[in-house]
Design a protein around this motif. Structure first.
Motif, PDB file in Angstrom:
ATOM      1  N   ILE A   1      -4.403 132.845  94.086  1.00  0.00           N
ATOM      2  CA  ILE A   1      -3.734 133.867  93.272  1.00  0.00           C
ATOM      3  C   ILE A   1      -4.599 134.183  92.063  1.00  0.00           C
ATOM      4  N   TYR A   2      -4.882 135.467  91.850  1.00  0.00           N
ATOM      5  CA  TYR A   2      -5.515 135.909  90.608  1.00  0.00           C
ATOM      6  C   TYR A   2      -4.408 136.147  89.594  1.00  0.00           C
TER       7      TYR A   2
ATOM      8  N   LEU B   1       0.139 139.705  85.109  1.00  0.00           N
ATOM      9  CA  LEU B   1       0.123 140.276  86.452  1.00  0.00           C
ATOM     10  C   LEU B   1      -0.476 139.246  87.392  1.00  0.00           C
ATOM     11  N   ARG B   2      -0.003 139.242  88.628  1.00  0.00           N
ATOM     12  CA  ARG B   2      -0.552 138.337  89.637  1.00  0.00           C
ATOM     13  C   ARG B   2      -0.890 139.123  90.902  1.00  0.00           C
TER      14      ARG B   2
ATOM     15  N   CYS C   1      -2.218 140.348  99.772  1.00  0.00           N
ATOM     16  CA  CYS C   1      -2.722 141.503  99.021  1.00  0.00           C
ATOM     17  C   CYS C   1      -1.605 142.218  98.262  1.00  0.00           C
ATOM     18  N   LYS C   2      -0.712 141.447  97.632  1.00  0.00           N
ATOM     19  CA  LYS C   2       0.399 142.036  96.885  1.00  0.00           C
ATOM     20  C   LYS C   2       0.282 141.703  95.406  1.00  0.00           C
TER      21      LYS C   2
ATOM     22  N   ASP D   1      -7.752 134.437  85.570  1.00  0.00           N
ATOM     23  CA  ASP D   1      -7.911 133.115  86.167  1.00  0.00           C
ATOM     24  C   ASP D   1      -7.591 133.206  87.644  1.00  0.00           C
ATOM     25  N   ILE D   2      -8.087 132.241  88.398  1.00  0.00           N
ATOM     26  CA  ILE D   2      -7.711 132.129  89.798  1.00  0.00           C
ATOM     27  C   ILE D   2      -7.115 130.742  89.981  1.00  0.00           C
ATOM     28  N   ASP D   3      -6.026 130.679  90.737  1.00  0.00           N
ATOM     29  CA  ASP D   3      -5.312 129.431  90.935  1.00  0.00           C
ATOM     30  C   ASP D   3      -4.964 129.316  92.417  1.00  0.00           C
ATOM     31  N   LYS D   4      -4.688 128.101  92.841  1.00  0.00           N
ATOM     32  CA  LYS D   4      -4.271 127.876  94.215  1.00  0.00           C
ATOM     33  C   LYS D   4      -2.899 127.229  94.173  1.00  0.00           C
TER      34      LYS D   4
END
Length: 88
Positions: free
Chosen positions: A56-57, A74-75, A81-82, A47-50
């Motif tokens: 954030i993936y 995992l995020r 890019c972390k 999923d992708i979230d804001k």
């Protein structure tokens, strides 16, 4: 039941041509300050979230860790890019 741990992770991943990351293998610092290597056996959901303006993936994954099948999250934060192991 998941436990939130938010540990930074060093990740090996590949990106699709659209720029979507796919985790393959990562390592974190364990409780005894040694490196723990984990191979991502299966990505269950992506999923992708804001949050707070940051994209954030979020990946729900499954791996065999010390002989036990575990599900964890995992995020990947696009802004810096972390990667992090968020919960297990």
């Amino acid at each position: 039941m998941f436990k939130i741990i938010r540990k930074p992770a060093e990740m090996i991943c590949c990106f699709t041509k659209e720029g979507i990351p796919n985790p393959i293998k990562f390592r974190i610092v364990g409780e005894d300050d040694s490196w723990v290597n984990i191979k991502v056996d299966r990505v269950i959901t992506r999923d992708i979230d804001k949050r707070a303006g940051n994209r954030i993936y979020m990946f729900q994954c499954q791996s065999n860790i010390n002989g036990i099948e575990k599900i964890y999250e995992l995020r990947y934060v696009l802004e810096n890019c972390k990667w992090e192991l968020f919960k297990i």
